[in-house]
Write an enzyme that holds these catalytic residues in place. Structure first.
Site, short mmCIF file in Angstrom:
data_model
loop_
_atom_site.label_atom_id
_atom_site.label_comp_id
_atom_site.label_asym_id
_atom_site.label_seq_id
_atom_site.Cartn_x
_atom_site.Cartn_y
_atom_site.Cartn_z
N TYR A 159 9.63 -11.34 2.92
CA TYR A 159 10.11 -9.98 3.03
C TYR A 159 11.19 -10.29 4.23
O TYR A 159 11.73 -9.36 5.27
CB TYR A 159 9.14 -8.92 3.28
CG TYR A 159 8.19 -8.81 2.27
CD1 TYR A 159 8.35 -8.88 0.73
CD2 TYR A 159 7.07 -8.77 2.52
CE1 TYR A 159 7.51 -8.58 -0.21
CE2 TYR A 159 5.86 -8.22 1.72
CZ TYR A 159 6.26 -8.37 0.38
OH TYR A 159 5.15 -8.02 -0.25
N ARG B 54 8.30 -10.41 7.53
CA ARG B 54 6.35 -10.49 7.85
C ARG B 54 5.71 -12.36 7.91
O ARG B 54 6.71 -12.88 6.81
CB ARG B 54 5.37 -10.21 6.38
CG ARG B 54 4.06 -10.20 7.00
CD ARG B 54 3.16 -9.49 6.45
NE ARG B 54 3.10 -10.18 4.65
CZ ARG B 54 3.30 -10.28 3.59
NH1 ARG B 54 2.72 -9.01 3.45
NH2 ARG B 54 3.03 -10.64 1.96
N LYS C 119 12.47 -13.23 -3.46
CA LYS C 119 13.80 -12.91 -3.45
C LYS C 119 15.33 -12.59 -2.67
O LYS C 119 14.70 -12.52 -1.37
CB LYS C 119 13.47 -11.47 -3.87
CG LYS C 119 12.67 -10.85 -5.58
CD LYS C 119 12.62 -9.45 -5.73
CE LYS C 119 11.62 -8.98 -5.81
NZ LYS C 119 10.18 -8.97 -6.23
N CYS D 257 -6.21 -4.16 5.09
CA CYS D 257 -6.38 -5.38 3.97
C CYS D 257 -7.78 -5.58 3.94
O CYS D 257 -8.33 -6.49 4.60
CB CYS D 257 -5.56 -6.18 5.02
SG CYS D 257 -4.85 -7.47 3.51
N HIS E 109 -0.33 -11.89 3.95
CA HIS E 109 -1.17 -9.78 4.38
C HIS E 109 -1.12 -10.44 6.08
O HIS E 109 -0.77 -9.01 6.45
CB HIS E 109 -1.96 -9.09 3.21
CG HIS E 109 -1.39 -9.05 1.72
ND1 HIS E 109 -2.53 -8.29 1.39
CD2 HIS E 109 -0.19 -9.44 1.46
CE1 HIS E 109 -1.63 -7.70 -0.28
NE2 HIS E 109 -0.37 -8.60 0.18
N TYR F 165 3.91 -2.38 6.36
CA TYR F 165 4.65 -3.22 5.38
C TYR F 165 6.07 -2.51 6.16
O TYR F 165 6.23 -1.57 6.56
CB TYR F 165 5.48 -2.59 4.18
CG TYR F 165 4.62 -3.78 3.54
CD1 TYR F 165 4.49 -4.90 2.47
CD2 TYR F 165 2.28 -3.11 3.73
CE1 TYR F 165 3.83 -5.56 1.85
CE2 TYR F 165 1.89 -4.46 2.59
CZ TYR F 165 2.42 -5.49 2.23
OH TYR F 165 1.86 -6.57 1.01
N HIS G 259 -1.13 -1.47 5.91
CA HIS G 259 -1.50 -0.89 4.91
C HIS G 259 -2.97 -1.81 5.39
O HIS G 259 -3.34 -2.55 6.90
CB HIS G 259 -1.16 -3.17 4.11
CG HIS G 259 -1.66 -3.72 3.39
ND1 HIS G 259 -3.10 -3.30 2.44
CD2 HIS G 259 -2.46 -5.28 3.10
CE1 HIS G 259 -3.70 -4.03 1.84
NE2 HIS G 259 -3.10 -5.24 1.91
N ASN H 61 7.19 -14.10 -7.24
CA ASN H 61 7.68 -12.20 -7.46
C ASN H 61 8.48 -12.21 -5.70
O ASN H 61 8.77 -11.28 -5.40
CB ASN H 61 7.57 -11.39 -7.80
CG ASN H 61 7.77 -11.85 -9.18
OD1 ASN H 61 8.88 -12.48 -9.82
ND2 ASN H 61 7.11 -11.50 -9.72
N HIS H 62 7.82 -12.52 -4.66
CA HIS H 62 7.81 -12.35 -3.13
C HIS H 62 9.06 -12.66 -2.28
O HIS H 62 9.62 -12.24 -1.40
CB HIS H 62 6.47 -13.15 -2.82
CG HIS H 62 5.94 -11.83 -2.85
ND1 HIS H 62 5.22 -12.10 -3.70
CD2 HIS H 62 4.99 -11.08 -2.58
CE1 HIS H 62 3.83 -11.23 -3.85
NE2 HIS H 62 3.61 -10.78 -2.88
N HIS I 110 6.39 -16.88 0.64
CA HIS I 110 5.50 -15.81 0.52
C HIS I 110 4.50 -16.51 0.84
O HIS I 110 3.33 -16.65 0.84
CB HIS I 110 5.76 -15.98 -1.12
CG HIS I 110 3.88 -15.10 -1.35
ND1 HIS I 110 3.71 -14.58 -2.23
CD2 HIS I 110 3.17 -13.38 -0.43
CE1 HIS I 110 2.64 -13.76 -2.31
NE2 HIS I 110 2.78 -12.83 -0.73
ZN ZN Z 1 -3.98 -7.42 1.76
#
Ligand code: ZN
Length: 477
Positions: free
Chosen positions: A171, A187, A108, A249, A191, A229, A247, A105-106, A126
Site C-alpha cells: 500500500y 505497511r 497496484k 487481526c 497484516h 490501515y 484492524h 491485487n495488493h 504484498h
Molecule cells: Zn488480519
C-alpha cells in the site's frame, strides 16, 4: 453531351463518397469509446495506493494494474485531447507467482513526479516473500515492493528499475514536500506489520531506512494482533496528516468469529506528522509517541468509535481554515455476502471537536468507496463509487452545510452488471480528470479503465483503447 454526362457522373460519385464518409468510413472520425484502456486486470485500482495519477503542465499521468499485475502508465494531453500509452513500467512478482490461482491485487501502482520531472512508480508488494528473509517489522506474504523511474523527465515510454525501497512494503503512498523531499509511506509487511515511512532527499534516487509510526502488537486479552490501515497526505506547511482505522487481526482459532480471520476493522483515527521537527501530534496539539500503540491511539487519536460497525479506511484533507476532514466507509460487516449497506461517512474538526458522522451517499447494498475535496469548511465534494441495484455508479456528492447533508449532484458514469474500483483524487487534478476508475463487469475478466472528471469520462478511439490482455490460465470470462 458526353462531357455533361461525365460532369454529372463525377458529381454523383462525390455525393456517394461524401455519403459514405458520413456513414462512418471517414478516417478522421474514428469510433470513440469512453474508456482509455481495456487491459485492466483483477481489481485494478484503489483509494489506498495513492496518488495513482498526477496532473502536470497540461498533462494528466495515470496508472493502473494491468496484465500480470504489472503497473501500466498512460498520459492524457488536455489541450491536444490526445492519449499516449499505456506503457508497462515494471514487472510484478505478484503476477508471476508459481501456482498462482487468483489475483493478489495488493501491488497496484502509486505515481509521483519529482522536482526534476522524473516519474516514479511504486508497485508490486504484498509483504514480500519468504526468500527475502526476515521482516524485522512484521510478517511476510507475497510479492516484492518495487520502484521504477522514467528514463527521461515527463516521458512515460521507457522505465528503469531501481532497487532502493523495502521489498516488504504494501500500500504505497508517495508524497513530495515543497523542498522536493519525498516521503514513501507503506505497511512494512502483511497484516501483522508496522506502518512506516522512508524519506528521500535526492529525488527518490536513495531512501533513508524505514521509520515505524503505527505499531503492530500481539494482544493479551484476545487471540489477535493490533493492525492498521492508514492514508497519508499533505497538511499545512511541512506537516503531513494521517487518517487510519484499526484492524483486529484475529488468529484463526481466536474463537471470536466462526469464519476465523476476517477483515474486522473498527474506528477512525487522525494524527499529524511535522516533517521539519520529526514530531507527531494529535489534532489538538498533544505530542504522540511513535510507533503509536493501540492503547495510546484509543486515548489520543480517536475521531469516532464505530462500535460494532466495521470500517474500511477512507481519506483525509484539510479545509481552507487548516482543519481536517476525514472519510470512513462503514457497515455492519465488511463481507459482501453479509449484505447490508456499507456507506461512506464524513467527519470534520472545527478547531475544538469532531463534528458530523453523517453518511454521504445512500444505497441498499454493496460497498462504497471514494475520496473528496474540501474548500471552505462547509463545502465538501465527494466522488464515490457505489451501486444502484446491479448497476455500478460513480457520482459526485456535494455538501454545502459542513457535511450535515449531501446531495448527489452529478452522475459521472454508470454501467449495468458491474461495480467500479476507484482511486483517490488525482494529485493537482484538472477538473476534467479527477479520478481513475475500473469497471469490474460480471460477464468479462477484462477491466475497462476510465479517466473521469466533471464532464464524465474522457474519450479515446476504440482502436487505441483496445490492448493485449492478461493470459493467465485462471482468468476466465
Ligand atoms: Zn488480519
Amino acid at each position: 453531351m458526353t462531357r455533361m454526362i461525365y460532369v454529372s457522373f463525377t458529381i454523383l460519385l462525390s455525393l456517394l463518397l461524401g455519403g459514405c464518409s458520413v456513414e462512418g468510413g471517414d478516417k478522421s472520425q474514428p469510433q470513440m469509446v469512453d474508456y482509455f484502456a481495456d487491459n485492466g486486470t483483477g481489481n485494478p485500482l484503489a483509494v489506498v495506493q495513492q496518488p495513482a495519477g498526477e496532473y502536470h503542465n497540461g498533462i494528466t499521468y495515470v496508472s493502473y494494474q494491468g496484465p500480470f499485475e504489472d503497473p501500466y502508465i498512460a498520459a492524457y494531453n488536455h489541450e491536444a485531447q490526445s492519449w499516449l500509452g499505456p506503457f508497462r513500467a515494471g514487472t510484478s512478482d505478484l503476477g508471476r507467482r508459481v501456482g498462482r490461482t487468483k489475483f493478489d491485487n495488493h501491488g497496484k501502482p502509486t505515481l509521483l513526479i519529482d522536482d526534476l520531472g522524473y516519474i516514479h512508480i511504486f508497485y508490486g508488494g504484498h509483504g514480500g516473500d519468504k526468500h527475502h528473509g526476515v521482516n524485522t517489522l512484521g510478517d511476510v506474504h507475497h510479492g516484492a515492493n518495487k520502484h521504477s523511474i522514467s528514463k527521461r523527465p515527463l516521458d512515460i515510454t521507457e522505465w528503469e528499475a531501481v532497487d532502493n525501497i523495502s521489498v516488504f512494503g504494501t500500500y504505497n503512498q508517495a508524497i513530495k514536500m515543497d523542498n522536493g523531499d519525498i516521503y514513501l509511506f507503506y505497511r512494512h509487511g502483511a497484516h501483522r506489520s508496522d506502518w512506516v515511512y522512508q524519506k528521500s532527499t535526492d529525488h527518490g534516487r536513495t531512501f533513508q531506512p524505514p521509520v515505524s509510526f503505527l505499531k503492530h502488537k500481539r494482544r493479551t486479552d484476545v487471540k489477535a494482533v493490533d493492525s492498521w490501515y492508514a492514508w497519508v497526505t499533505r497538511g499545512e506547511g511541512n506537516e503531513l496528516i494521517i487518517s487510519f482505522d484499526y484492524h483486529l487481526c484475529l488468529d484463526h482459532d481466536a474463537g471470536i468469529d466462526s469464519r476465523g480471520h476476517v477483515p474486522r476493522r473498527h474506528d477512525v483515527h487522525f494524527m499529524v506528522f511535522n516533517t521539519e521537527t520529526d514530531e507527531w501530534r494529535t489534532v489538538d496539539n498533544q505530542p504522540l509517541n511513535i510507533p503509536l500503540t493501540r492503547e495510546e491511539a484509543e486515548q489520543k487519536t480517536l475521531v469516532m468509535d464505530t462500535g460494532d460497525m466495521w470500517t474500511f479506511n477512507g481519506s483525509t484533507h484539510l479545509d481552507n481554515k487548516g482543519n481536517p476532514h476525514v472519510s470512513i466507509n462503514m457497515g455492519k460487516d465488511i463481507g459482501e455476502k453479509a449484505g447490508g449497506p456499507k456507506l461512506t461517512y464524513h467527519l470534520r474538526w472545527d478547531g475544538n471537536e469532531w463534528l458530523g458522522g453523517s453518511p454521504v451517499n445512500g444505497q441498499k447494498s454493496g460497498i462504497s468507496r471514494g475520496d473528496f475535496e474540501v474548500t471552505d469548511p462547509n463545502t465538501i465534494r465527494f466522488i464515490i463509487s457505489d451501486s444502484d441495484g446491479k448497476d455500478g455508479v460513480v457520482a459526485e456528492w456535494l455538501s454545502r452545510d459542513g457535511g450535515d447533508s449531501f446531495i448527489k449532484t452529478r452522475e459521472l458514469l454508470r454501467r449495468k452488471n458491474s461495480t467500479f474500483a476507484t482511486t483517490a483524487m488525482i494529485k493537482n487534478a484538472h477538473p476534467d480528470a479527477q479520478v481513475i476508475v475500473g469497471q469490474i463487469a460480471r460477464d468479462t475478466a477484462d477491466r475497462k479503465i476510465f479517466l473521469l472528471g466533471q464532464k464524465g469520462p474522457i474519450q479515446r478511439p476504440l482502436k487505441d483503447a483496445t490492448l493485449p490482455k492478461d493470459t493467465s490460465t485462471f482468468v476466465s470470462k
